[in-house]
Design an enzyme around this catalytic site. Structure first.
Site, mmCIF file in Angstrom:
data_model
loop_
_atom_site.group_PDB
_atom_site.id
_atom_site.type_symbol
_atom_site.label_atom_id
_atom_site.label_comp_id
_atom_site.label_asym_id
_atom_site.label_seq_id
_atom_site.Cartn_x
_atom_site.Cartn_y
_atom_site.Cartn_z
ATOM 1 N N GLN A 191 0.973 -1.652 0.104
ATOM 2 C CA GLN A 191 0.019 -0.270 0.454
ATOM 3 C C GLN A 191 0.920 0.913 -0.179
ATOM 4 O OE1 GLN A 191 -2.745 -0.985 3.450
ATOM 5 N NE2 GLN A 191 -0.541 -1.614 4.869
ATOM 6 N N HIS A 207 -8.055 3.638 20.707
ATOM 7 C CA HIS A 207 -6.993 2.630 21.506
ATOM 8 C C HIS A 207 -7.778 1.913 22.342
ATOM 9 C CE1 HIS A 207 -4.039 3.961 17.830
ATOM 10 N NE2 HIS A 207 -4.924 2.698 17.538
ATOM 11 N N ASP A 257 -7.038 -5.117 14.825
ATOM 12 C CA ASP A 257 -7.134 -3.708 14.596
ATOM 13 C C ASP A 257 -6.934 -3.268 12.955
ATOM 14 O OD1 ASP A 257 -6.309 -1.016 14.200
ATOM 15 O OD2 ASP A 257 -4.776 -0.788 14.998
HETATM 16 N N1 SAM Z 1 -7.297 1.676 13.761
HETATM 17 C C1 SAM Z 1 -7.289 1.723 12.086
HETATM 18 C C2 SAM Z 1 -8.305 1.313 11.006
HETATM 19 O O1 SAM Z 1 -9.979 1.292 11.801
HETATM 20 O O2 SAM Z 1 -8.443 2.289 9.976
HETATM 21 C C3 SAM Z 1 -6.597 0.377 11.906
HETATM 22 C C4 SAM Z 1 -4.681 0.766 11.430
HETATM 23 S S1 SAM Z 1 -4.356 -0.682 11.516
HETATM 24 C C5 SAM Z 1 -2.440 0.720 10.773
HETATM 25 C C6 SAM Z 1 -4.427 -1.200 10.215
HETATM 26 C C7 SAM Z 1 -3.631 -2.754 10.049
HETATM 27 O O3 SAM Z 1 -4.180 -3.516 9.692
HETATM 28 C C8 SAM Z 1 -2.460 -1.910 9.117
HETATM 29 O O4 SAM Z 1 -1.203 -1.790 8.958
HETATM 30 C C9 SAM Z 1 -3.202 -3.190 8.016
HETATM 31 O O5 SAM Z 1 -1.437 -3.276 7.141
HETATM 32 C C10 SAM Z 1 -2.952 -4.302 8.611
HETATM 33 N N2 SAM Z 1 -3.451 -5.067 7.595
HETATM 34 C C11 SAM Z 1 -4.512 -5.297 6.361
HETATM 35 N N3 SAM Z 1 -4.440 -6.995 6.127
HETATM 36 C C12 SAM Z 1 -4.054 -7.770 6.960
HETATM 37 C C13 SAM Z 1 -3.841 -8.887 6.746
HETATM 38 N N4 SAM Z 1 -4.400 -9.432 6.071
HETATM 39 N N5 SAM Z 1 -3.068 -9.301 7.421
HETATM 40 C C14 SAM Z 1 -2.448 -8.772 8.965
HETATM 41 N N6 SAM Z 1 -2.935 -7.105 9.440
HETATM 42 C C15 SAM Z 1 -3.156 -6.536 7.930
#
Ligand code: SAM
Length: 306
Positions: free
Chosen positions: A30, A61, A156
């Site tokens: 991304q 959080h 999250d």
């Molecule tokens: N609090 C935020 C929101 O609700 O918009 C989310 C924040 S956190 C940065 C979300 C994270 O999920 C991202 O860093 C992304 O890379 C990760 N993510 C997305 N798909 C994923 C997957 N299949 N497995 C693990 N992490 C994943």
């Protein structure tokens, strides 16, 4: 001044000004950006969508983490899925009961970017000896996990689209249940907005109910997401809504190294108050159980679309 315009559904949304994009990188997964905004201070965006902002992040959080960690009888082992900015890990590690917290994040670049440019969010959590960071897909990790001794699992995750879509299905929730230790284990996740996305809200609730016998919801306004947001707490027997304000106060004193900024005893009770918009959302005609074979949400849309 440049504006970030985010749709909350195809018909409405919100905006905020940004004075400067401070850093922009493209990872394998991304586009990751750090922007400066008069309203929220520093903001982290993934593919143009706001993930976390310095101002007000505790509303998100703490509301996601504290109910699960206070209601479980003895949360020692915790799994965080996603959460690359480190805010959830930070909150988990304020609990003295925690012996080990594994965080599985798809994109290593989000972790290194957040550590370098937004260290206030993780506040040293990545360097805590109890933290174990795994880079990989959260779904694959849970499915292949031989360890069934997690007391709390906290997801999250980005909204259900692209690489996160398969982490909102009945099949995935059943795998989360499998790795929880006993019926008292708690699974926490965000549940979309019952006001902006009532169909998505209903889908998440119905899907969790297919797998877990106790599903409770909390609600709070999250300024960085521009709307009322929801948090889901699913378990076999642990009811995160049932703690009294007095219980919350004593448990915070007994288990936490510092007091919350947001989720103090009266606020804890308030976020679990019945929310009429959420009750109404459950009757949404498009609300259904999300399964692997049909994992696209009925109200999926492009948040940056014209
Ligand atoms: N609090 C935020 C929101 O609700 O918009 C989310 C924040 S956190 C940065 C979300 C994270 O999920 C991202 O860093 C992304 O890379 C990760 N993510 C997305 N798909 C994923 C997957 N299949 N497995 C693990 N992490 C994943």
């Amino acid at each position: 001044m440049k504006k970030i315009i985010e749709r909350l559904n195809p018909h409405c949304g919100f905006f905020y000004d940004i004075t400067k994009v401070l850093v922009r990188v493209r990872s394998a997964w991304q586009t990751i950006e750090l922007a400066e905004s008069p309203e929220f201070g520093k903001v982290l965006l993934l593919d143009g969508i706001t993930q976390v902002a310095l101002k007000g992040e505790e509303r998100y959080h703490e509301s996601l983490v504290i109910p699960a960690m206070l209601s479980h009888p003895d949360p020692q082992r915790v799994l965080v899925i996603g959460g690359g900015d480190g805010g959830v890990l930070r909150e988990v590690l304020t609990f003295g009961t925690v012996r080990n917290a594994v965080m599985v994040e798809l994109d290593e670049a989000v972790i290194s970017f957040s550590k370098q440019y937004m260290p206030e969010i993780s506040a040293g959590a990545f360097d805590d000896p109890r933290a174990e960071i795994v880079v990989g897909d959260g779904r694959a990790y849970v499915e292949q996990c031989p360890d069934t001794s997690f007391d709390v699992v906290i997801m999250d995750m980005t909204d259900p689209f692209g690489p996160s879509e398969k982490l909102y299905t009945r099949e995935f929730f059943a795998q989360v249940k499998r790795i929880l230790r006993g019926a008292e284990g708690v699974f926490a996740m965000h549940g979309e907005s019952p006001i902006a996305r009532p169909a998505a809200y209903a889908c998440i609730e119905k899907t969790l109910r297919k797998v877990f016998s106790c599903v409770k919801s909390a609600f709070t306004y999250v300024p960085m997401y521009g709307t009322l947001w929801s948090f889901k707490f699913a378990s076999g027997t642990t009811d995160c809504a049932s703690l009294s304000a007095k219980d919350v106060g004593s448990l915070l004193n007994a288990r936490c190294e510092r007091m919350p900024k947001y989720c103090m005893p009266q606020t804890y009770k308030a976020i679990f108050a019945p929310e009429p918009a959420a009750i109404e959302a459950l009757f949404h005609p498009e609300g259904r159980v999300i399964e692997d074979r049909r994992s696209r949400f009925p109200d999926a849309f492009d948040p940056q679309g014209a």
